[in-house]
Motif scaffolding. Sequence first.
Motif, PDB file in Angstrom:
ATOM      1  N   LEU A  67     -41.116 -36.154 108.360  1.00  0.00           N
ATOM      2  CA  LEU A  67     -41.896 -35.853 107.155  1.00  0.00           C
ATOM      3  C   LEU A  67     -43.125 -35.018 107.501  1.00  0.00           C
ATOM      4  N   LEU A  68     -43.808 -35.353 108.577  1.00  0.00           N
ATOM      5  CA  LEU A  68     -44.976 -34.575 108.995  1.00  0.00           C
ATOM      6  C   LEU A  68     -44.566 -33.146 109.340  1.00  0.00           C
ATOM      7  N   SER A  69     -43.444 -33.004 110.019  1.00  0.00           N
ATOM      8  CA  SER A  69     -42.940 -31.677 110.346  1.00  0.00           C
ATOM      9  C   SER A  69     -42.595 -30.904 109.075  1.00  0.00           C
ATOM     10  N   ALA A  70     -42.027 -31.609 108.089  1.00  0.00           N
ATOM     11  CA  ALA A  70     -41.664 -30.968 106.826  1.00  0.00           C
ATOM     12  C   ALA A  70     -42.896 -30.419 106.115  1.00  0.00           C
ATOM     13  N   ILE A  71     -43.987 -31.181 106.117  1.00  0.00           N
ATOM     14  CA  ILE A  71     -45.228 -30.715 105.484  1.00  0.00           C
ATOM     15  C   ILE A  71     -45.698 -29.416 106.139  1.00  0.00           C
ATOM     16  N   ARG A  72     -45.683 -29.404 107.452  1.00  0.00           N
ATOM     17  CA  ARG A  72     -46.142 -28.203 108.167  1.00  0.00           C
ATOM     18  C   ARG A  72     -45.192 -27.027 107.969  1.00  0.00           C
ATOM     19  N   MET A  73     -43.907 -27.328 107.903  1.00  0.00           N
ATOM     20  CA  MET A  73     -42.918 -26.263 107.733  1.00  0.00           C
ATOM     21  C   MET A  73     -43.067 -25.573 106.380  1.00  0.00           C
ATOM     22  N   VAL A  74     -43.170 -26.357 105.307  1.00  0.00           N
ATOM     23  CA  VAL A  74     -43.277 -25.717 103.993  1.00  0.00           C
ATOM     24  C   VAL A  74     -44.601 -24.991 103.848  1.00  0.00           C
TER      25      VAL A  74
END
Length: 224
Positions: free
Chosen positions: A121-128
């Motif tokens: 989820l943390l990676s997803a925030i940074r990715m978007v």
Amino acid sequence: MSDPVVIRVALVDDQALFRSGLRMLVASQPDLLLVGEAADGASSVELAAAVRPDVILMDVRMPGMNGIEATQHILAGADARGAARPRIIVLTTFDLDEAAARAIRSGASGFVLKDAEPAFLLSAIRMVHSGSAVIAPSATRELFDHFTAGSAKTPPPPAFDSLTVRERAIFNQVARGLSNAEIAADEFVSEATVKTHLSRVLGKLGLRDRVQLVVFAYEHGLAG
């Protein structure tokens, strides 16, 4: 030396306990800043206009205005104000969720399962926030296979004819679910070249990211 980028995050979920967990997760990261929370879709629209988050974690199913409607209102409101659109990650309990698919078609940048690992989820925030989509290409294809089964297809718009031979090849491979690395290997070019061609394809078709490209391909019967 420039200051590190801090990503402004808002949480939208009707379950207080789940929001509490997300709050602690976001607070644990030095590059993330929680700027607000909402317990329903209508409140999230007001919150987004007031605090202008960079990324919103949006529950799909909520009483009253659901996450799909809230996503549409938030993005439309940002456009009306001439403000930057927040990136929206929809949160769902179910894999291959039709509601998540509709949220993506409404402008969300991807979806994450509620039981995903915190690191994902943390990676997803940074990715978007960086402009990428959060759904792995293979998962995107499976999702839209499920969602668009039996739906009517419409002819592609004239803009599709403006794609060059190479751009159309890149389009087809992205629609098939290949990653940039896989496309680069198949086309015997660098990943940077693939990214350049993909950027041109998205620009010509008026699409935001590869998730929207997959939606476009399925809507127009171009996902072979």
